[in-house]
Write an enzyme that holds these catalytic residues in place. Sequence first.
Site: not given
Ligand code: NAD
Length: 331
Positions: A14-15, A17-18, A59, A124, A190-191, A194, A198
């Site tokens: 995943g590339f 935000g996180l 990207y 989460k 995605a964040t 998700e 909720h």
């Molecule tokens: P994002 O939407 O910014 O990025 C998702 C990335 O995943 C993209 O680069 C996309 O191309 C890639 N991706 C999607 N499907 C794919 C696949 N099948 N194969 C390969 N790559 C794929 O996501 P984000 O906002 O960075 O969030 C990522 C996760 O982190 C989320 O599930 C979010 O809930 C979780 N998160 C957790 C916390 C915590 O404190 N625990 C906080 C923030 C986010």
Amino acid sequence: MNKQMNVTKVGILGFGGLGQAAAQVLTPKQEMKWVAVADQKGYAYQPEGLTVQSCLDSYRQHGSVGYLEPGGTLSTTSIRDLIQTSPVNAYFLALPNLPNTFMADVVQEFINAGWQGVLVDALKRTTAMETVLGMREQLQAAGITYLTGCGATPGLLTAAATVAAQSFAEIHEVKITFGVGIANWEAYRATIREDIAHMPGYTVEQAKAMTDEEVAALLERTNGILELQNMEHADDLMLELAGICPRDRVSVGGVVDTRNADKPLSTNVQVTGRTFEGKIATHTFTLGDETSMAANVCGTALGYLKAGMAFHRQNCYGIMTAAEVMPKFVH
Ligand code: NAD
């Protein structure tokens, strides 16, 4: 063993935000080298180490890290291909968990590929974590050390609650309240999706199906603010499994501002309990307002990744949560 031999080769799945933030956090580290990355349309691997800017350029300009030259490959099965072709010691799974079983499906890919190493997620939802915890025996047999719930909440705050609980003979309440400020929701699609799942009246399936325009329209109606209460967050399950308190004593809620990088409120965890002398007290652990969600999630995830490597070297496989293990500090 010289220092060079101890460097952990890290991949990021995943590339968004996180994933991008994790790459930035990794760049100055000496104990870890970022060598692999995958997004939905491709993957990249460079044994000497990837650079953040060149991956960001691929990207943002072309839509995938698969366009990176050299080292990039376009693929609709990027995770499977990357796992099978590239030597990596540990992965941070910075993937959307949409649908709710997506992370479990990805873990199954690692098991099927016969891959051995360390996995860390920032999962989460309680139900999603229950699914991956159900894979314990398969992970043990596969030689994989998997640390789950290693973001901020669950993650940093859950671990802090576990430490804070030690003052008490009984825990009455663990209350997690988070404030997230991001300048632009599209940096964390995605964040935000998700989080919408909720909200009252929404399900994970509905949030997954929403177009970007529909998300933008919803945020327009709420002035960019998402207010969340009594979320289905795995902090409850993790604290119950760690023996801190029954899960119904744990609550998680917060406010996300998608139009302002400043936090709308200070993220904190309050642990209330009774001491052995019969006193009732509350410990509060508050994160500095200047620390972003990305800093709190990615730092924690990499600290647990290092802890996972230490377990893996001792042939300790299976799955543990962030409430059961101390993160290490990555240099
Ligand atoms: P994002 O939407 O910014 O990025 C998702 C990335 O995943 C993209 O680069 C996309 O191309 C890639 N991706 C999607 N499907 C794919 C696949 N099948 N194969 C390969 N790559 C794929 O996501 P984000 O906002 O960075 O969030 C990522 C996760 O982190 C989320 O599930 C979010 O809930 C979780 N998160 C957790 C916390 C915590 O404190 N625990 C906080 C923030 C986010």
